[in-house]
Motif scaffolding. Structure first.
Motif, short mmCIF file in Angstrom:
data_model
loop_
_atom_site.label_atom_id
_atom_site.label_comp_id
_atom_site.label_asym_id
_atom_site.label_seq_id
_atom_site.Cartn_x
_atom_site.Cartn_y
_atom_site.Cartn_z
N GLY A 44 -8.49 -1.69 -16.17
CA GLY A 44 -9.08 -1.12 -17.37
C GLY A 44 -8.16 -0.18 -18.12
O GLY A 44 -8.56 0.42 -19.13
N GLY A 45 -6.91 -0.05 -17.66
CA GLY A 45 -5.97 0.81 -18.36
C GLY A 45 -5.37 0.12 -19.57
O GLY A 45 -5.64 -1.05 -19.87
N ALA A 46 -4.53 0.86 -20.27
CA ALA A 46 -3.90 0.30 -21.48
C ALA A 46 -2.95 -0.85 -21.13
O ALA A 46 -2.79 -1.79 -21.90
N VAL A 47 -2.34 -0.75 -19.93
CA VAL A 47 -1.43 -1.81 -19.46
C VAL A 47 -2.19 -2.66 -18.46
O VAL A 47 -2.91 -2.14 -17.61
N PRO A 48 -2.05 -4.00 -18.52
CA PRO A 48 -2.74 -4.86 -17.56
C PRO A 48 -2.44 -4.47 -16.13
O PRO A 48 -1.30 -4.13 -15.79
N ALA A 49 -3.48 -4.48 -15.30
CA ALA A 49 -3.32 -4.08 -13.90
C ALA A 49 -2.33 -5.00 -13.20
O ALA A 49 -2.32 -6.21 -13.41
N GLY A 50 -1.47 -4.42 -12.40
CA GLY A 50 -0.51 -5.22 -11.65
C GLY A 50 0.03 -4.41 -10.49
O GLY A 50 -0.39 -3.27 -10.26
N LEU A 51 0.95 -5.00 -9.74
CA LEU A 51 1.56 -4.34 -8.59
C LEU A 51 3.01 -4.02 -8.90
O LEU A 51 3.68 -4.74 -9.66
N HIS A 52 3.52 -2.92 -8.32
CA HIS A 52 4.87 -2.46 -8.56
C HIS A 52 5.66 -2.49 -7.27
O HIS A 52 5.07 -2.56 -6.17
N TRP A 53 6.96 -2.40 -7.36
CA TRP A 53 7.78 -2.44 -6.15
C TRP A 53 7.50 -1.24 -5.25
O TRP A 53 7.62 -1.32 -4.03
N LEU A 54 7.10 -0.10 -5.84
CA LEU A 54 6.79 1.08 -5.03
C LEU A 54 5.54 0.87 -4.17
O LEU A 54 5.32 1.60 -3.21
N ASP A 55 4.75 -0.14 -4.51
CA ASP A 55 3.56 -0.42 -3.71
C ASP A 55 3.91 -0.90 -2.31
O ASP A 55 3.10 -0.80 -1.39
N VAL A 56 5.14 -1.40 -2.14
CA VAL A 56 5.59 -1.76 -0.79
C VAL A 56 5.64 -0.52 0.08
O VAL A 56 5.16 -0.51 1.23
N LEU A 57 6.19 0.58 -0.47
CA LEU A 57 6.21 1.84 0.25
C LEU A 57 4.79 2.38 0.42
O LEU A 57 4.44 2.94 1.46
N GLY A 58 3.96 2.20 -0.61
CA GLY A 58 2.57 2.64 -0.51
C GLY A 58 1.84 1.97 0.65
O GLY A 58 1.04 2.61 1.34
N CYS A 59 2.13 0.70 0.86
CA CYS A 59 1.52 -0.01 2.00
C CYS A 59 1.93 0.65 3.32
O CYS A 59 1.10 0.84 4.22
N GLY A 60 3.21 1.01 3.42
CA GLY A 60 3.68 1.66 4.64
C GLY A 60 3.05 3.02 4.86
O GLY A 60 2.72 3.39 5.99
N VAL A 61 2.86 3.77 3.77
CA VAL A 61 2.23 5.08 3.87
C VAL A 61 0.77 4.94 4.30
O VAL A 61 0.27 5.70 5.14
N ALA A 62 0.07 3.94 3.74
CA ALA A 62 -1.31 3.68 4.15
C ALA A 62 -1.38 3.35 5.63
O ALA A 62 -2.24 3.86 6.36
N TRP A 63 -0.47 2.50 6.10
CA TRP A 63 -0.41 2.15 7.52
C TRP A 63 -0.20 3.38 8.38
O TRP A 63 -0.80 3.54 9.45
N SER A 64 0.66 4.30 7.90
CA SER A 64 0.97 5.50 8.69
C SER A 64 -0.27 6.37 8.89
O SER A 64 -0.38 7.06 9.92
N PHE A 65 -1.19 6.36 7.91
CA PHE A 65 -2.39 7.18 8.09
C PHE A 65 -3.30 6.60 9.17
O PHE A 65 -3.86 7.34 9.98
N PHE A 66 -3.44 5.29 9.20
CA PHE A 66 -4.27 4.69 10.24
C PHE A 66 -3.61 4.84 11.61
O PHE A 66 -4.30 4.95 12.63
N LEU A 67 -2.27 4.87 11.63
CA LEU A 67 -1.57 5.19 12.87
C LEU A 67 -1.90 6.63 13.30
O LEU A 67 -2.14 6.90 14.50
N LEU A 68 -1.96 7.54 12.33
CA LEU A 68 -2.32 8.93 12.63
C LEU A 68 -3.73 9.01 13.21
O LEU A 68 -3.98 9.78 14.15
#
Length: 316
Positions: A44-68
């Protein structure tokens, strides 16, 4: 695990603990939760929703929380696990609680660092990503202390699950702020939070519904509360609610339930049928093998729901 010893390299011993208590294939669910949240936050933003290369790191950070979360649980349940599961890597002393504390500390540093980096573009401190992390981490600490009513929660296992699954909406809010700094508390995001709560609650009940041969007096389970077949019925109701919530999220994202793609509804329907079919089989003949199949069926239904949401957003 018999070939492992204290003389084995630490990384090999740690990998053995991961395989036993935090299996890497489960990371797929954490990755897809982050990616779904990122797309919903950007929808719903001004730019069409999509995925960025930084989302690869975001996936790792999300995984780290469930590891915690797993590290917290290993500390919380250590004494009981020594009694019931003396063969585990941690209980055998091949990995220690001190080791896990260092792993937890590294996870926290990664999460805080990523939150600060996400907030940098807003030039505010504390920024929304850090505040979201603090709220989520605060609730996690309360979970680690069983909200200071451990004995009561252990006697009321349903409230135990509800209190612990309330962290899921907080996780979604944190992931959203990391993926889209300053995102608003939109209706799609609210529905995704509800979906995350229902999904987590559904899986928690499934995981702690035991086959008759698994029941132990020292381990609480929902099958001891509701009965083995009663627990299966509860999970059937929860998985139905989860799939309905998935459809509701699609309706919110597309603007009208009539605009939800037929293929999307069909995929959700197929996985719901497969899940219910497996739960019915467990209802008729409860067993350890059936319980393990229940977990796989529910996990696949969760994954399918998130994947369909992602596909609908990416297809525009």
């Amino acid at each position: 695990m018999t070939e492992l010893s204290l003389s084995s390299p630490w990384l090999i011993r740690f990998k053995a603990w991961v395989d036993q208590r935090f299996a890497l294939p489960n990371a797929l669910l954490f990755f897809i939760l982050y990616l779904t949240t990122a797309l919903v936050a950007r929808h719903g933003g001004a730019v069409p929703a999509g995925l960025h290369w930084l989302d690869v790191l975001g996936c790792g950070v999300a995984w780290s929380f469930f590891l915690l979360l797993r590290v917290f649980d290993e500390h919380k349940d250590y004494a009981l696990d020594c009694q019931n599961h003396p063969d585990r890597v941690l209980q055998r002393g091949l990995i220690t609680l001190t080791h896990l504390k260092w792993v937890g500390a590294a996870s926290i540093l990664l999460q805080v660092g990523f939150a600060l980096a996400s907030d940098a573009s807003l030039a505010s401190f504390p920024g929304p990503a850090l505040l979201a992390w603090l709220a989520m981490f605060g609730w996690t600490c309360l979970m680690g202390k069983e909200f200071f009513v451990e004995e009561w929660l252990n006697r009321h296992l349903t409230w135990y699950a509800i209190s612990h699954m309330l962290v899921m909406p907080l996780i979604v809010w944190w992931l959203a702020q990391m993926a889209q700094p300053g995102t608003t508390f939109s209706l799609p995001l609210k529905v995704l939070m509800l979906l995350a709560f229902l999904s987590g609650f559904c899986f928690e009940i499934t995981r702690k519904t035991k086959g008759p041969e698994e029941e132990r007096d020292s381990i609480e389970s929902y099958s001891r509360i509701f009965g083995t077949r009663g627990s299966a019925v509860v999970v059937m109701a929860l998985v139905t609610g989860m799939v309905l919530c998935q459809i509701g999220l699609l309706a919110v994202l597309t603007g009208d339930i009539a605009l939800v793609p037929v293929w999307a509804g069909g995929i959700l329907g197929v996985f719901w049928v497969l899940g219910i079919r497996q739960l019915m089989a467990f209802y008729k003949v409860p067993s350890l093998q059936g319980r393990e199949r229940n977990e796989k069926a529910i996990a696949l239904t969760m994954l399918a729901g998130y994947a369909v949401v992602m596909a609908v957003i990416l297809c525009g």
